[in-house]
Design a protein around this motif. Sequence first.
Motif, PDB file in Angstrom:
ATOM      1  N   SER A  67      27.614  35.315  39.945  1.00  9.03           N
ATOM      2  CA  SER A  67      26.868  35.637  41.599  1.00  9.03           C
ATOM      3  C   SER A  67      28.044  34.963  42.560  1.00  9.03           C
ATOM      4  O   SER A  67      29.039  33.929  42.617  1.00  9.03           O
ATOM      5  CB  SER A  67      26.237  33.860  41.742  1.00  9.03           C
ATOM      6  OG  SER A  67      25.970  33.754  42.697  1.00  9.03           O
ATOM      7  N   LEU A  68      28.192  35.937  43.949  1.00 13.97           N
ATOM      8  CA  LEU A  68      29.498  35.379  44.724  1.00 13.97           C
ATOM      9  C   LEU A  68      28.764  34.770  46.237  1.00 13.97           C
ATOM     10  O   LEU A  68      27.971  35.545  46.435  1.00 13.97           O
ATOM     11  CB  LEU A  68      29.641  37.137  45.503  1.00 13.97           C
ATOM     12  CG  LEU A  68      30.518  37.993  43.869  1.00 13.97           C
ATOM     13  CD1 LEU A  68      30.002  39.283  43.354  1.00 13.97           C
ATOM     14  CD2 LEU A  68      32.091  38.123  43.877  1.00 13.97           C
ATOM     15  N   GLY A  69      29.385  33.892  46.285  1.00 16.16           N
ATOM     16  CA  GLY A  69      28.977  33.162  47.083  1.00 16.16           C
ATOM     17  C   GLY A  69      30.128  32.728  48.401  1.00 16.16           C
ATOM     18  O   GLY A  69      30.742  33.153  48.048  1.00 16.16           O
ATOM     19  N   SER A  70      29.757  31.179  48.803  1.00 13.31           N
ATOM     20  CA  SER A  70      30.360  30.717  50.055  1.00 13.31           C
ATOM     21  C   SER A  70      30.043  29.797  49.186  1.00 13.31           C
ATOM     22  O   SER A  70      28.748  28.794  49.202  1.00 13.31           O
ATOM     23  CB  SER A  70      30.088  31.516  50.683  1.00 13.31           C
ATOM     24  OG  SER A  70      30.941  30.922  52.165  1.00 13.31           O
ATOM     25  N   LEU A  96      26.144  33.448  33.290  1.00 12.40           N
ATOM     26  CA  LEU A  96      26.411  33.259  34.773  1.00 12.40           C
ATOM     27  C   LEU A  96      27.671  32.515  34.918  1.00 12.40           C
ATOM     28  O   LEU A  96      28.347  32.079  34.974  1.00 12.40           O
ATOM     29  CB  LEU A  96      25.402  32.277  35.131  1.00 12.40           C
ATOM     30  CG  LEU A  96      25.553  32.362  36.661  1.00 12.40           C
ATOM     31  CD1 LEU A  96      25.444  33.094  37.863  1.00 12.40           C
ATOM     32  CD2 LEU A  96      24.979  30.700  37.741  1.00 12.40           C
ATOM     33  N   GLY A  97      28.893  33.434  36.145  1.00  6.96           N
ATOM     34  CA  GLY A  97      30.336  33.672  36.698  1.00  6.96           C
ATOM     35  C   GLY A  97      29.481  33.124  37.859  1.00  6.96           C
ATOM     36  O   GLY A  97      29.796  34.179  38.845  1.00  6.96           O
ATOM     37  N   ARG A  98      30.023  31.532  38.773  1.00 12.21           N
ATOM     38  CA  ARG A  98      29.913  31.867  40.500  1.00 12.21           C
ATOM     39  C   ARG A  98      31.460  31.659  40.753  1.00 12.21           C
ATOM     40  O   ARG A  98      32.100  30.869  39.967  1.00 12.21           O
ATOM     41  CB  ARG A  98      29.546  30.052  40.864  1.00 12.21           C
ATOM     42  CG  ARG A  98      28.330  29.755  39.675  1.00 12.21           C
ATOM     43  CD  ARG A  98      28.015  28.766  39.940  1.00 12.21           C
ATOM     44  NE  ARG A  98      29.433  27.662  38.549  1.00 12.21           N
ATOM     45  CZ  ARG A  98      28.826  26.685  37.636  1.00 12.21           C
ATOM     46  NH1 ARG A  98      27.433  26.871  37.602  1.00 12.21           N
ATOM     47  NH2 ARG A  98      29.722  26.041  37.276  1.00 12.21           N
ATOM     48  N   VAL A  99      31.403  32.630  41.722  1.00 10.16           N
ATOM     49  CA  VAL A  99      32.717  33.214  42.564  1.00 10.16           C
ATOM     50  C   VAL A  99      32.434  32.688  44.002  1.00 10.16           C
ATOM     51  O   VAL A  99      31.564  33.450  44.455  1.00 10.16           O
ATOM     52  CB  VAL A  99      32.766  34.596  42.612  1.00 10.16           C
ATOM     53  CG1 VAL A  99      33.982  35.256  43.126  1.00 10.16           C
ATOM     54  CG2 VAL A  99      32.552  35.102  41.186  1.00 10.16           C
ATOM     55  N   ASP A 100      33.609  32.042  44.580  1.00 10.27           N
ATOM     56  CA  ASP A 100      33.803  31.441  45.928  1.00 10.27           C
ATOM     57  C   ASP A 100      34.426  32.796  46.567  1.00 10.27           C
ATOM     58  O   ASP A 100      35.421  32.988  46.497  1.00 10.27           O
ATOM     59  CB  ASP A 100      34.200  30.440  45.815  1.00 10.27           C
ATOM     60  CG  ASP A 100      34.092  30.005  47.708  1.00 10.27           C
ATOM     61  OD1 ASP A 100      34.069  30.675  48.554  1.00 10.27           O
ATOM     62  OD2 ASP A 100      34.197  28.611  47.977  1.00 10.27           O
ATOM     63  N   ALA A 101      33.308  33.230  47.447  1.00  9.11           N
ATOM     64  CA  ALA A 101      34.234  34.307  48.513  1.00  9.11           C
ATOM     65  C   ALA A 101      35.380  34.449  49.268  1.00  9.11           C
ATOM     66  O   ALA A 101      36.684  35.012  49.031  1.00  9.11           O
ATOM     67  CB  ALA A 101      32.952  35.638  48.601  1.00  9.11           C
ATOM     68  N   ASP A 102      35.172  32.956  49.517  1.00  3.64           N
ATOM     69  CA  ASP A 102      35.850  32.382  50.800  1.00  3.64           C
ATOM     70  C   ASP A 102      37.545  31.713  50.138  1.00  3.64           C
ATOM     71  O   ASP A 102      38.565  32.087  50.335  1.00  3.64           O
ATOM     72  CB  ASP A 102      35.784  31.278  51.166  1.00  3.64           C
ATOM     73  CG  ASP A 102      34.616  31.125  51.951  1.00  3.64           C
ATOM     74  OD1 ASP A 102      34.275  32.418  52.352  1.00  3.64           O
ATOM     75  OD2 ASP A 102      33.594  30.425  52.304  1.00  3.64           O
ATOM     76  N   THR A 103      37.863  32.038  48.730  1.00  2.00           N
ATOM     77  CA  THR A 103      38.885  31.530  48.586  1.00  2.00           C
ATOM     78  C   THR A 103      39.156  32.360  47.330  1.00  2.00           C
ATOM     79  O   THR A 103      39.796  32.297  46.283  1.00  2.00           O
ATOM     80  CB  THR A 103      38.938  29.711  47.066  1.00  2.00           C
ATOM     81  OG1 THR A 103      37.740  29.979  46.451  1.00  2.00           O
ATOM     82  CG2 THR A 103      38.150  29.284  47.901  1.00  2.00           C
ATOM     83  N   SER A 104      38.264  34.090  46.910  1.00  2.00           N
ATOM     84  CA  SER A 104      38.777  34.640  45.291  1.00  2.00           C
ATOM     85  C   SER A 104      38.063  35.677  46.461  1.00  2.00           C
ATOM     86  O   SER A 104      37.363  36.649  46.161  1.00  2.00           O
ATOM     87  CB  SER A 104      37.971  34.174  44.401  1.00  2.00           C
ATOM     88  OG  SER A 104      38.170  33.514  43.739  1.00  2.00           O
TER      89      SER A 104
END
Length: 313
Positions: A67-70, A96-104
């Motif tokens: 899940s690519l979010g912010s 589930l992997g949560r990804v912060d697109a702002d920092t990654s």
Amino acid sequence: MSQNSSMPAVPPSGLNLRGAVDLSALKSRATAPAAAAGGGSPYAVDVNEQSFQEFVGLSQKVPVVVSLGSGRSNQSAVLNGVLEKLMNDYAGRIALGRVDADTSPGIAQAFSVAAIPTVVALINGQPVPLFEGDLPEEQIKSFLDELLKVAATNGVTGNLGGAPDPAAAEAPPLPPLHQAAFDAIEAGDFATAQASYEKALAEKPNDVDAKVGLAQVHLMRRTAELDSTQAAAVRTRAAGDPDDAEAQLAVADLDVTGGHVEDAFARLVKFISLHFGPERETARLRLLELYEVVGTSDPRVSASRQALARALF
């Protein structure tokens, strides 16, 4: 592309979208272990560029959802809450992997993310585009149910909690030519995979899985050699010259592999509506092939077919 795509672009039995995104740039930085779960589910973790490759490794045991979010997006938080609940319901059969697109941003770039939030899946390390936006829970669950079926067909039937997966016993063996194609795809030998599917179709012209598999292999061969610089260059070409058929087709390929299905379809329908002769027919045939890749029962395909009919007639 709409942020609420209605069906996932999930490969049919025995197939992967190998090479659909370039994850190699992250591999050299993937040395730290995955972060601890954020408390919503024991089957959910926060993933960054350092831990991403380790998380991808889980996809050899269970399908994983990214899940690519912010952190600035309430929509992302709502979606992650729904996904975490579903992870608990599946009890270890999906991670589930949560990804912060702002920092990654590197992870988001690898998946060609165009909107936040975006959700993709991985089976055996190979990406499967799912959807953008925060869809209703029932719709997301139907996507994940289908993902489990595809994973079982590909031999990914583990459980992070150790419980057996009943779907494992239901997965039938692939026909020999399909297995040969699948093995060739795993080895990156797209020419052999193409030959295997072509032989399967020669023996059984109504073999739907072989037809779809062949379309997917064609897409893989066309996109496998494009690195991020080349992909950016072809997008610039297409933007600067709407009449450049080769560039328009290439960008449509990139959009499908990146999960931006509606953008790809709209691009080709527009090209077809404005051009005539051989280039128009080439674009039409490419669009029909991309329909096979996405799945002819996908509502996005149905909607595009209607647009195509209007463009042709």
